[in-house]
Design a protein around this motif. Sequence first.
Motif, PDB file in Angstrom:
ATOM      1  N   GLY A  91      53.690-131.782 -14.240  1.00 50.64           N
ATOM      2  CA  GLY A  91      54.873-131.047 -13.876  1.00 50.64           C
ATOM      3  C   GLY A  91      55.032-129.569 -14.726  1.00 50.64           C
ATOM      4  N   PRO A  92      54.673-130.008 -16.210  1.00 55.11           N
ATOM      5  CA  PRO A  92      55.175-129.008 -17.164  1.00 55.11           C
ATOM      6  C   PRO A  92      53.861-128.049 -17.103  1.00 55.11           C
ATOM      7  CG  PRO A  92      55.457-130.857 -18.426  1.00 55.11           C
ATOM      8  CD  PRO A  92      54.958-131.390 -16.895  1.00 55.11           C
ATOM      9  N   TYR A  93      52.689-128.528 -16.785  1.00 56.92           N
ATOM     10  CA  TYR A  93      51.471-127.615 -16.537  1.00 56.92           C
ATOM     11  C   TYR A  93      51.590-126.550 -15.356  1.00 56.92           C
ATOM     12  CZ  TYR A  93      46.840-126.186 -15.495  1.00 56.92           C
ATOM     13  OH  TYR A  93      45.660-125.461 -15.270  1.00 56.92           O
ATOM     14  N   ILE A  94      51.991-127.031 -14.229  1.00 58.01           N
ATOM     15  CA  ILE A  94      52.087-126.131 -13.307  1.00 58.01           C
ATOM     16  C   ILE A  94      53.114-125.101 -13.462  1.00 58.01           C
ATOM     17  CG2 ILE A  94      53.664-127.556 -11.731  1.00 58.01           C
ATOM     18  CD1 ILE A  94      51.677-126.493  -9.279  1.00 58.01           C
ATOM     19  N   VAL A  95      54.327-125.365 -14.203  1.00 58.57           N
ATOM     20  CA  VAL A  95      55.202-124.603 -14.385  1.00 58.57           C
ATOM     21  C   VAL A  95      54.801-123.474 -15.390  1.00 58.57           C
ATOM     22  CG1 VAL A  95      57.708-124.089 -15.100  1.00 58.57           C
ATOM     23  CG2 VAL A  95      57.178-126.206 -13.495  1.00 58.57           C
ATOM     24  N   ILE A  96      54.444-123.773 -16.477  1.00 56.26           N
ATOM     25  CA  ILE A  96      54.211-123.134 -17.649  1.00 56.26           C
ATOM     26  C   ILE A  96      52.839-121.868 -17.097  1.00 56.26           C
ATOM     27  CG2 ILE A  96      53.241-122.826 -20.002  1.00 56.26           C
ATOM     28  CD1 ILE A  96      54.756-125.390 -20.530  1.00 56.26           C
ATOM     29  N   TRP A  97      51.860-122.494 -16.444  1.00 54.76           N
ATOM     30  CA  TRP A  97      50.825-122.024 -16.130  1.00 54.76           C
ATOM     31  C   TRP A  97      50.979-120.828 -15.119  1.00 54.76           C
ATOM     32  CZ3 TRP A  97      48.172-121.002 -11.734  1.00 54.76           C
ATOM     33  CH2 TRP A  97      46.695-120.582 -11.595  1.00 54.76           C
ATOM     34  N   GLY A  98      52.075-121.096 -14.318  1.00 57.45           N
ATOM     35  CA  GLY A  98      52.260-120.116 -13.206  1.00 57.45           C
ATOM     36  C   GLY A  98      53.104-119.158 -13.873  1.00 57.45           C
ATOM     37  N   PHE A  99      53.849-119.086 -14.857  1.00 58.50           N
ATOM     38  CA  PHE A  99      54.461-118.122 -15.486  1.00 58.50           C
ATOM     39  C   PHE A  99      53.554-117.018 -15.975  1.00 58.50           C
ATOM     40  CE2 PHE A  99      56.712-116.414 -19.282  1.00 58.50           C
ATOM     41  CZ  PHE A  99      57.367-115.397 -18.764  1.00 58.50           C
ATOM     42  N   VAL A 159      48.197-122.475  -5.184  1.00 56.27           N
ATOM     43  CA  VAL A 159      49.053-123.319  -6.088  1.00 56.27           C
ATOM     44  C   VAL A 159      50.451-123.489  -5.699  1.00 56.27           C
ATOM     45  CG1 VAL A 159      49.720-123.333  -8.570  1.00 56.27           C
ATOM     46  CG2 VAL A 159      47.366-122.607  -7.806  1.00 56.27           C
ATOM     47  N   SER A 160      50.832-122.446  -4.970  1.00 56.43           N
ATOM     48  CA  SER A 160      52.438-122.611  -4.251  1.00 56.43           C
ATOM     49  C   SER A 160      52.365-123.970  -3.463  1.00 56.43           C
ATOM     50  CB  SER A 160      52.640-121.222  -3.650  1.00 56.43           C
ATOM     51  OG  SER A 160      52.753-120.301  -4.498  1.00 56.43           O
ATOM     52  N   LEU A 161      51.209-124.056  -2.650  1.00 59.67           N
ATOM     53  CA  LEU A 161      51.134-125.196  -1.649  1.00 59.67           C
ATOM     54  C   LEU A 161      51.257-126.303  -2.656  1.00 59.67           C
ATOM     55  CD1 LEU A 161      48.404-124.137   0.834  1.00 59.67           C
ATOM     56  CD2 LEU A 161      50.816-124.518   1.317  1.00 59.67           C
ATOM     57  N   MET A 162      50.687-126.550  -3.907  1.00 60.13           N
ATOM     58  CA  MET A 162      50.456-127.621  -4.532  1.00 60.13           C
ATOM     59  C   MET A 162      51.901-127.974  -5.160  1.00 60.13           C
ATOM     60  SD  MET A 162      47.145-127.047  -6.896  1.00 60.13           S
ATOM     61  CE  MET A 162      46.824-128.790  -7.374  1.00 60.13           C
ATOM     62  N   PHE A 163      52.657-127.021  -5.562  1.00 60.09           N
ATOM     63  CA  PHE A 163      53.897-126.991  -6.095  1.00 60.09           C
ATOM     64  C   PHE A 163      54.777-127.761  -5.124  1.00 60.09           C
ATOM     65  CE2 PHE A 163      58.327-125.498  -7.181  1.00 60.09           C
ATOM     66  CZ  PHE A 163      58.384-126.086  -8.427  1.00 60.09           C
ATOM     67  N   ALA A 164      54.730-127.111  -3.803  1.00 57.99           N
ATOM     68  CA  ALA A 164      55.530-127.433  -2.784  1.00 57.99           C
ATOM     69  C   ALA A 164      55.361-129.041  -2.602  1.00 57.99           C
ATOM     70  CB  ALA A 164      55.251-126.751  -1.477  1.00 57.99           C
ATOM     71  N   ASP A 165      54.055-129.417  -2.740  1.00 56.78           N
ATOM     72  CA  ASP A 165      53.980-130.859  -2.417  1.00 56.78           C
ATOM     73  C   ASP A 165      54.324-131.625  -3.375  1.00 56.78           C
ATOM     74  OD1 ASP A 165      52.388-133.015  -1.184  1.00 56.78           O
ATOM     75  OD2 ASP A 165      50.986-132.936  -2.719  1.00 56.78           O
ATOM     76  N   PHE A 166      54.204-131.270  -4.819  1.00 52.12           N
ATOM     77  CA  PHE A 166      54.646-131.613  -6.177  1.00 52.12           C
ATOM     78  C   PHE A 166      56.089-132.191  -6.044  1.00 52.12           C
ATOM     79  CE2 PHE A 166      56.710-130.735 -10.154  1.00 52.12           C
ATOM     80  CZ  PHE A 166      56.313-132.090 -10.841  1.00 52.12           C
ATOM     81  N   VAL A 167      56.896-131.164  -5.513  1.00 52.30           N
ATOM     82  CA  VAL A 167      58.248-131.360  -5.270  1.00 52.30           C
ATOM     83  C   VAL A 167      58.696-132.301  -4.262  1.00 52.30           C
ATOM     84  CG1 VAL A 167      60.670-130.371  -5.094  1.00 52.30           C
ATOM     85  CG2 VAL A 167      58.880-129.054  -6.688  1.00 52.30           C
ATOM     86  N   TYR A 212      57.419-123.925  -1.480  1.00 54.25           N
ATOM     87  CA  TYR A 212      56.224-123.074  -1.359  1.00 54.25           C
ATOM     88  C   TYR A 212      56.679-121.728  -1.897  1.00 54.25           C
ATOM     89  CZ  TYR A 212      53.002-120.138   0.821  1.00 54.25           C
ATOM     90  OH  TYR A 212      51.694-119.080   1.247  1.00 54.25           O
ATOM     91  N   ARG A 213      57.924-121.027  -1.373  1.00 56.04           N
ATOM     92  CA  ARG A 213      58.459-119.750  -1.376  1.00 56.04           C
ATOM     93  C   ARG A 213      59.044-119.745  -2.869  1.00 56.04           C
ATOM     94  NH1 ARG A 213      60.765-117.745   4.524  1.00 56.04           N
ATOM     95  NH2 ARG A 213      58.676-117.701   5.332  1.00 56.04           N
ATOM     96  N   SER A 214      59.713-120.650  -3.367  1.00 54.22           N
ATOM     97  CA  SER A 214      60.384-120.728  -4.549  1.00 54.22           C
ATOM     98  C   SER A 214      59.156-120.583  -5.762  1.00 54.22           C
ATOM     99  CB  SER A 214      60.953-122.083  -4.948  1.00 54.22           C
ATOM    100  OG  SER A 214      62.316-122.176  -3.921  1.00 54.22           O
ATOM    101  N   TYR A 215      58.045-121.172  -5.498  1.00 50.65           N
ATOM    102  CA  TYR A 215      56.996-120.977  -6.523  1.00 50.65           C
ATOM    103  C   TYR A 215      56.191-119.618  -6.513  1.00 50.65           C
ATOM    104  CZ  TYR A 215      53.239-122.377  -9.890  1.00 50.65           C
ATOM    105  OH  TYR A 215      52.343-122.068 -10.930  1.00 50.65           O
ATOM    106  N   ILE A 216      56.058-118.942  -5.246  1.00 51.52           N
ATOM    107  CA  ILE A 216      55.602-117.386  -5.154  1.00 51.52           C
ATOM    108  C   ILE A 216      56.613-116.629  -6.003  1.00 51.52           C
ATOM    109  CG2 ILE A 216      55.222-115.594  -3.361  1.00 51.52           C
ATOM    110  CD1 ILE A 216      54.433-117.843  -1.317  1.00 51.52           C
ATOM    111  N   LEU A 217      57.934-116.825  -5.924  1.00 50.83           N
ATOM    112  CA  LEU A 217      58.835-116.004  -6.637  1.00 50.83           C
ATOM    113  C   LEU A 217      58.800-116.231  -8.042  1.00 50.83           C
ATOM    114  CD1 LEU A 217      61.984-116.392  -4.270  1.00 50.83           C
ATOM    115  CD2 LEU A 217      60.642-114.789  -4.587  1.00 50.83           C
TER     116      LEU A 217
END
Length: 421
Positions: free
Chosen positions: A93-101, A304-312, A331-336
């Motif tokens: 969870g923290p990884y995908i958020v911080i990594w994406g930024f 990675v947006s697909l992964m985040f969408a599945d995560f949530v 999916y779109r939220s993570y792209i943003l």
Amino acid sequence: MSHASRTAPSGTPRWRILGPGLVVAATGVGAADLVATLIAGSKYGYALLWAVVIGCALKVVLVEGAGRYSLATGETIFQGWRRLGIWTTIYFGPYIVIWGFIYGAAAMAGTGLSLAALFSFASVKFWGILSGLIGLAIVWAGRYGLFEKFLAVLVGIMFVTMVAAALVTLPNLPDLLKGLVPTIPEGSLVNILSVAGGVGGTITLAAYGYWLREKGWHTPQFMRVMRIDNTTAYVVTGIFVIATLIVGAELLYSANIAIGTGDKGMLDLSNVLADRYGNWFGKLFLIGFWAAAMSSLVGVWNGVSLMFADFVGTLRGRADEPEAKSGGIWYRSYILWLTFPPMLWLLLADEPAWLILIYGVLGAFFMPFLAVTLLWLLNTSHTPAEWRNKWVSNIGLIVCALLFAWLAFDQVRTSITDLFG
């Protein structure tokens, strides 16, 4: 079941069934990986060629494992991780958020650097932000076919430019073949690990199962074609990275030329090529540099947006609903998230040291995390008995876990040293 039904629909040309493997390999090979290979070639000539080959083989094992789990179980890799306990979610969870930024800013800076060198009338930041917006536009609707075709074009540009650069340097074939024999020159251990570990290896390896699903491959009947796709992709990647090593060995090693690290090293190489073979060739290489950076950007924006969408969606118990799939709200939220907050960071050029440290530590542990969890999932009742690991896969994954654990240790040490001096 017939051979045709286990591979692809009847009458489908073999080249048309390839795609997700090339996407995951191209996305994983960024400018930093290419520079690490160039530096290895500039320091040791062809002596570390064997490490490139081993690196490709290890990625085949990792990606095949991720794809096999998805096809055998019908689950995504994150759903598999959830079966192993809450600790996987606490890490991921923290990884995908911080990594994406942080990755969003780095990816846009990389594409901007190459374009600014080609078109100097605008800044690196301008071109980087424009590249981020182009990436957003391509993947926003979640149309996998469009995304795959765009990546295929970028892979073609990358391949042609780097192989052309290798050919014009007139490689020494006897020395090249000697490089396939494992040797460890003095002081080369870090370079060996960097070359073997950096051949197309990021979080996007775990996205392979999601791209299989987007391609329409979601049952065990596609197991054979998945393996063909994966192996073919890393053969292409291997040729590409070997071409990079040839350039480092022939152009830099022979002339004792040093280049910078990171994206700056690619600019240095374009200048060397321009001086040696003409300005037009330097610009051609910059186009290849841009294609490598842009393929990583667009691949992450989608995969990675697909992964985040599945995560949530999985955390909410709604993984099968449209909002947790390609084109859905998460999916779109993570792209943003990948696009706009990093733009502000890029513009302000303010890099909080503590965030860089967390990014380095979390990122360092992802590859050993992937290798260890695949060993767990693919050797237990989480996977149907027919598709569990054989001894070759287990050896490969154990080697991956050990290699990436060492790289993780080195990355953490480097991050702490950079922060505290």
